[in-house]
Design a protein around this motif. Sequence first.
Motif, PDB file in Angstrom:
ATOM      1  N   HIS A   3       0.831  -1.208   0.000  1.00 14.96           N
ATOM      2  CA  HIS A   3       0.000   0.000   0.000  1.00 14.96           C
ATOM      3  C   HIS A   3       0.864   1.257   0.000  1.00 14.96           C
ATOM      4  O   HIS A   3       0.599   2.208  -0.743  1.00 14.96           O
ATOM      5  N   TYR A  28       2.557   1.634  -3.498  1.00 16.55           N
ATOM      6  CA  TYR A  28       1.567   1.984  -4.518  1.00 16.55           C
ATOM      7  C   TYR A  28       1.215   3.470  -4.435  1.00 16.55           C
ATOM      8  O   TYR A  28       1.163   4.180  -5.446  1.00 16.55           O
ATOM      9  N   ASN A  29       0.996   3.970  -3.225  1.00 13.45           N
ATOM     10  CA  ASN A  29       0.659   5.375  -3.032  1.00 13.45           C
ATOM     11  C   ASN A  29       1.837   6.290  -3.342  1.00 13.45           C
ATOM     12  O   ASN A  29       1.676   7.336  -3.975  1.00 13.45           O
ATOM     13  N   ASN A  77       2.487   6.532  -7.018  1.00 11.15           N
ATOM     14  CA  ASN A  77       1.392   7.241  -7.693  1.00 11.15           C
ATOM     15  C   ASN A  77       1.416   8.736  -7.404  1.00 11.15           C
ATOM     16  O   ASN A  77       0.697   9.507  -8.045  1.00 11.15           O
ATOM     17  N   TYR A  94       0.410  10.201  -4.590  1.00 10.06           N
ATOM     18  CA  TYR A  94      -0.720  10.646  -3.775  1.00 10.06           C
ATOM     19  C   TYR A  94      -0.205  11.463  -2.579  1.00 10.06           C
ATOM     20  O   TYR A  94       0.929  11.280  -2.143  1.00 10.06           O
ATOM     21  N   SER A 139      -2.455  11.050   2.990  1.00  3.47           N
ATOM     22  CA  SER A 139      -3.396   9.959   2.734  1.00  3.47           C
ATOM     23  C   SER A 139      -2.780   8.578   2.931  1.00  3.47           C
ATOM     24  O   SER A 139      -3.491   7.577   2.914  1.00  3.47           O
ATOM     25  N   TRP A 140      -1.440   8.525   3.122  1.00  6.26           N
ATOM     26  CA  TRP A 140      -0.810   7.211   3.273  1.00  6.26           C
ATOM     27  C   TRP A 140       0.434   7.208   4.168  1.00  6.26           C
ATOM     28  O   TRP A 140       0.987   6.145   4.464  1.00  6.26           O
ATOM     29  N   GLN A 156      -1.235  -4.266  -5.237  1.00  2.83           N
ATOM     30  CA  GLN A 156      -2.158  -3.530  -4.388  1.00  2.83           C
ATOM     31  C   GLN A 156      -3.513  -4.240  -4.332  1.00  2.83           C
ATOM     32  O   GLN A 156      -4.150  -4.308  -3.291  1.00  2.83           O
ATOM     33  N   SER A 170      -9.384   8.362   2.240  1.00  3.19           N
ATOM     34  CA  SER A 170      -9.093   7.816   0.912  1.00  3.19           C
ATOM     35  C   SER A 170     -10.143   8.255  -0.102  1.00  3.19           C
ATOM     36  O   SER A 170      -9.823   8.572  -1.255  1.00  3.19           O
ATOM     37  N   THR A 183      -7.950  10.625  -2.536  1.00  2.00           N
ATOM     38  CA  THR A 183      -7.463   9.873  -3.692  1.00  2.00           C
ATOM     39  C   THR A 183      -8.584   9.443  -4.630  1.00  2.00           C
ATOM     40  O   THR A 183      -8.402   9.428  -5.846  1.00  2.00           O
ATOM     41  N   ASP A 197      -9.410   6.614  -5.129  1.00  2.00           N
ATOM     42  CA  ASP A 197      -8.954   5.343  -5.701  1.00  2.00           C
ATOM     43  C   ASP A 197      -9.799   4.207  -5.105  1.00  2.00           C
ATOM     44  O   ASP A 197      -9.686   3.901  -3.915  1.00  2.00           O
ATOM     45  N   ILE A 223      -7.978   1.388  -3.184  1.00  2.00           N
ATOM     46  CA  ILE A 223      -7.525   1.754  -1.839  1.00  2.00           C
ATOM     47  C   ILE A 223      -8.697   1.781  -0.868  1.00  2.00           C
ATOM     48  O   ILE A 223      -8.596   1.315   0.270  1.00  2.00           O
TER      49      ILE A 223
END
Length: 254
Positions: free
Chosen positions: A84, A87-88, A91, A93, A97-98, A153, A199, A203, A205, A208
Amino acid sequence: MVDIIKKGALLLMNQKCYDNYFLDYNFLDVPCFKALLSKGLGIGIIAGSVLVKVPQVLKILNSKSGEGINLLGVMLDLLAITFHMSYNFMNGYPFSSWGDNTFLAVQTVAIAALVLFFGGRKLQSFLFLVAYAALLYVLNSGLTTMKVLLTIQSCNIPILLVGKLSQALTNYRAGSTGQLSAATVIMMFAGSLARIFTSIQETGDQMIIITFCASTFANGVILAQLLYYWNKPVPGAAKKEAAKAKKPKSKKDD
């Protein structure tokens, strides 16, 4: 002073929301409120994540035992957190958020290494740390394509469920939550629940969002077990105490 306040406020909101709140005094703007709440929750979760698993680490260190902790569950939890996070990060983000996954990863690594170490597997503990460092490099250095990161993910959902529910199964079989820290379990549940909202807001997403829904469910199961077994005696504990009482004193004891 005004410039300092503005710079601080713009860390939590965009220019439009800043104008709404500080120039137009429009405090009823729903989109801005949601964005501000999400950003605040995100920062709060990150701050809390710095210590969320520390009680668990300390409990293992103090008892010098990882009894009751399912190592497979910890490893799968670590994989899910790492996938996770990568991936964030790749990307691009927002960190709010992560970012908590960064601190959760460090603490989960510590828990896994300590369980191995106090379980008499010191070499495996060291090799595990080396292997994890290599995995981080491969996932976050650009060697792994975004397509592969998206695939792993998507694997987080079954990984999370298997990891957490294997711990739940261990608790059920033992009739106790063993060395699990109540503070850590509660904070993990609250954090994953709040992350569903952040999330959605930051995002959008779907992968997620679904992942955090699954995480909240699994953490909720362990929290329910913690509450259920809270005041129940550990099976076999009474027998152990009775055996100690009957054990004859040695000369050293005299």
